[in-house]
Design a protein around this motif. Structure first.
Motif, PDB file in Angstrom:
ATOM      1  N   CYS A  41      -0.866  -4.895   5.012  1.00 26.03           N
ATOM      2  CA  CYS A  41      -2.444  -5.758   4.689  1.00 26.03           C
ATOM      3  C   CYS A  41      -1.610  -7.568   5.029  1.00 26.03           C
ATOM      4  O   CYS A  41      -2.703  -8.617   4.745  1.00 26.03           O
ATOM      5  N   HIS A  73       0.723  -8.939   2.491  1.00 16.66           N
ATOM      6  CA  HIS A  73       0.110  -9.660   1.710  1.00 16.66           C
ATOM      7  C   HIS A  73       2.140 -10.201   1.303  1.00 16.66           C
ATOM      8  O   HIS A  73       1.904 -11.266   0.731  1.00 16.66           O
ATOM      9  N   GLU A 119      -4.469  -6.362  -5.551  1.00 12.01           N
ATOM     10  CA  GLU A 119      -5.217  -7.001  -4.539  1.00 12.01           C
ATOM     11  C   GLU A 119      -5.948  -5.766  -4.490  1.00 12.01           C
ATOM     12  O   GLU A 119      -7.620  -6.135  -4.578  1.00 12.01           O
ATOM     13  N   GLU A 120      -4.966  -4.768  -4.190  1.00 14.76           N
ATOM     14  CA  GLU A 120      -5.716  -3.807  -3.388  1.00 14.76           C
ATOM     15  C   GLU A 120      -6.973  -2.617  -4.278  1.00 14.76           C
ATOM     16  O   GLU A 120      -7.471  -2.019  -3.432  1.00 14.76           O
ATOM     17  N   LEU A 154       0.622  -0.922   0.351  1.00 11.31           N
ATOM     18  CA  LEU A 154       0.011   0.175   0.114  1.00 11.31           C
ATOM     19  C   LEU A 154       0.868   1.247   0.435  1.00 11.31           C
ATOM     20  O   LEU A 154       1.503   1.590   0.733  1.00 11.31           O
TER      21      LEU A 154
HETATM   22 ZN   LIG Z   1      -5.986  -4.667   1.877  1.00  8.50          ZN
END
Ligand SMILES: [Zn+2]
Ligand SMILES: [Zn+2]
Length: 422
Positions: A121, A123, A156-157, A100
């Protein structure tokens, strides 16, 4: 010893550092330092959505090391690693790869080297469990038969990566999997545990815009206007009745107006106000009902203000959205049983469904109807739970505790895959 062992391992298909083992505990004893090192490396070098170039290369290299055939550039920086090991089911396992755009504040000695990006997050942990699972499965090749399909997914974000990989022919090119498994770090479950439940666990999420038109005028002459600020206020309040009055009480839905913008100055009545909504549901019919009610409510309020049809509010619903995540009940039961074997029944806990979104759901949303499960991986220490020090996902302070987290994730994945393959 090393000189004799290495050629034999190479002959057996183990390229480096991953000799055959009897069981998962032996594998983890051998390999934990290697995995923690990989995890810290990823944590220090985050790349945000659509920029996962080096990350995907690193992941591809890890899979090749243990015998996977890896295809890069699937739906952007997506990678697909295939390991065929005789007849049997094909199992998809997915990790996302993106970070992010934010400054890390954990103070860890392996904190992000990039001040504009952070793996907040988890990942990076997802990727490391993928590597650990791939290495463990390669080292226990004599205990299963089938095909592993390991996926490194970008973006994905922003809810785009899974769809991009599927659009790029994921299932046509690499086969339709019989099962799909994924996990997500959980910032309040203890490391060493997993959280899981069947059915809907995450929401269908979509961003809807509403453009409300009016007739502008001087702020001192409201009678010359159709004030869109007043119309917007009525619409925001009326929208609140959709979930409370139109949706069945046992169905779940959230409608949040996250932004409202209109006007430029105290004494000008503007001619437009814009609303931005997030709409979250589990069932498709509930989603459709919300769309219908949004149209009826906005139209009704425009009519009551005397606006003509060409001035009715415009509702912009994007064609693409993140579907809700549905954990297949049979597969959930299998994974719970395997997880109980792998980490103990007490460490497999019930996790409440949430209204957050995850594009992992895309893998089960094609016509192939692949049964999938996305479970929560515990990541925090008991001390943190006791002290209430639990920064959430996307917090600049969030970080998993590496070893315990990895152990549980890899054990649960490996046991689940071996059981499904037999
Ligand atoms: Zn996330
Ligand atoms: Zn995430």
């Amino acid at each position: 010893m090393q000189q004799i062992l290495l050629p034999i391992l190479l002959m057996l298909g183990f390229s480096t550092g991953c000799p055959p083992v009897e069981d998962i505990d032996q594998y983890l004893d051998n390999d934990m330092d290697y995995l923690v090192e990989f995890y810290k490396e990823r944590h220090m070098h985050p790349e945000i959505s659509l920029q996962e170039e080096n990350t995907s290369m690193a992941l591809a290299e890890e899979l090749r090391k243990v015998g996977f055939t890896v295809t890069e550039g699937v739906g952007g920086y997506g990678i697909v690693g295939i390991l065929k090991n005789g007849e049997g089911p094909q199992i998809l396992y997915r990790s996302d790869m993106d970070a992010l755009p934010m400054l890390e504040k954990t103070g860890l000695d392996y904190k992000s080297k990039d001040e504009s990006a952070m793996h907040s997050c988890g990942h990076d942990m997802h990727m490391t469990t993928l590597v650990g699972t791939a290495r463990a499965m390669a080292a226990m090749k004599d205990q299963w038969s089938g095909t592993l399909m390991m996926i490194g997914q970008p973006a994905e974000e922003i809810g785009a990566g899974a769809r991009a990989m599927l659009k790029d022919g994921l299932y046509d090119r690499f086969g339709v999997p019989d099962y799909g498994i994924g996990l997500h770090c959980n910032p309040s479950i203890k490391a060493g545990q997993i959280g899981i439940s069947e059915g809907y666990t995450m929401a269908n999420t979509e961003s809807i815009d509403i453009k409300i038109k009016g007739v502008g005028a001087h702020g001192a002459s409201p009678h010359m206007s159709v004030d869109p600020v007043v119309l917007a206020s009525l619409i925001v309040m009326e929208i609140q009745t959709i979930v409370s009055r139109n949706i069945k009480p046992i169905d779940d839905a959230v409608i949040t107006v996250g932004s409202i913008h209109g006007g430029t100055k105290h004494n000008i009545i503007s001619d437009e106000v814009k609303l931005q909504l997030t709409v979250r549901t589990y069932k498709e019919e509930v989603r459709q009902m919300i769309h219908q009610r949004l149209k009826e409510i906005t139209r009704g309020i425009a009519i009551s203000a005397g606006l003509s049809e060409d001035m009715y509010p415009e509702i912009i619903i994007p064609e693409e959205f993140t579907p809700s995540n549905y954990n297949d009940p049979d597969l959930t039961a299998n994974i719970k049983a395997a997880a109980s074997k792998a980490i103990g029944r007490d460490n497999v806990i019930y996790a409440e469904p949430q209204m957050v979104g995850e594009d992992f759901a895309c893998y089960s949303s094609t016509d192939d109807k692949v049964p999938t499960v996305l479970y929560w991986l515990g990541t925090v220490t008991q001390e943190k739970i006791d002290g209430g020090d639990l920064p959430g996902l996307h917090s600049p302070y969030y970080h998993p505790t590496p070893e315990e987290t990895l152990k549980a994730g890899i054990k649960v994945n490996t046991q689940s895959m071996i059981d499904l393959m037999n």
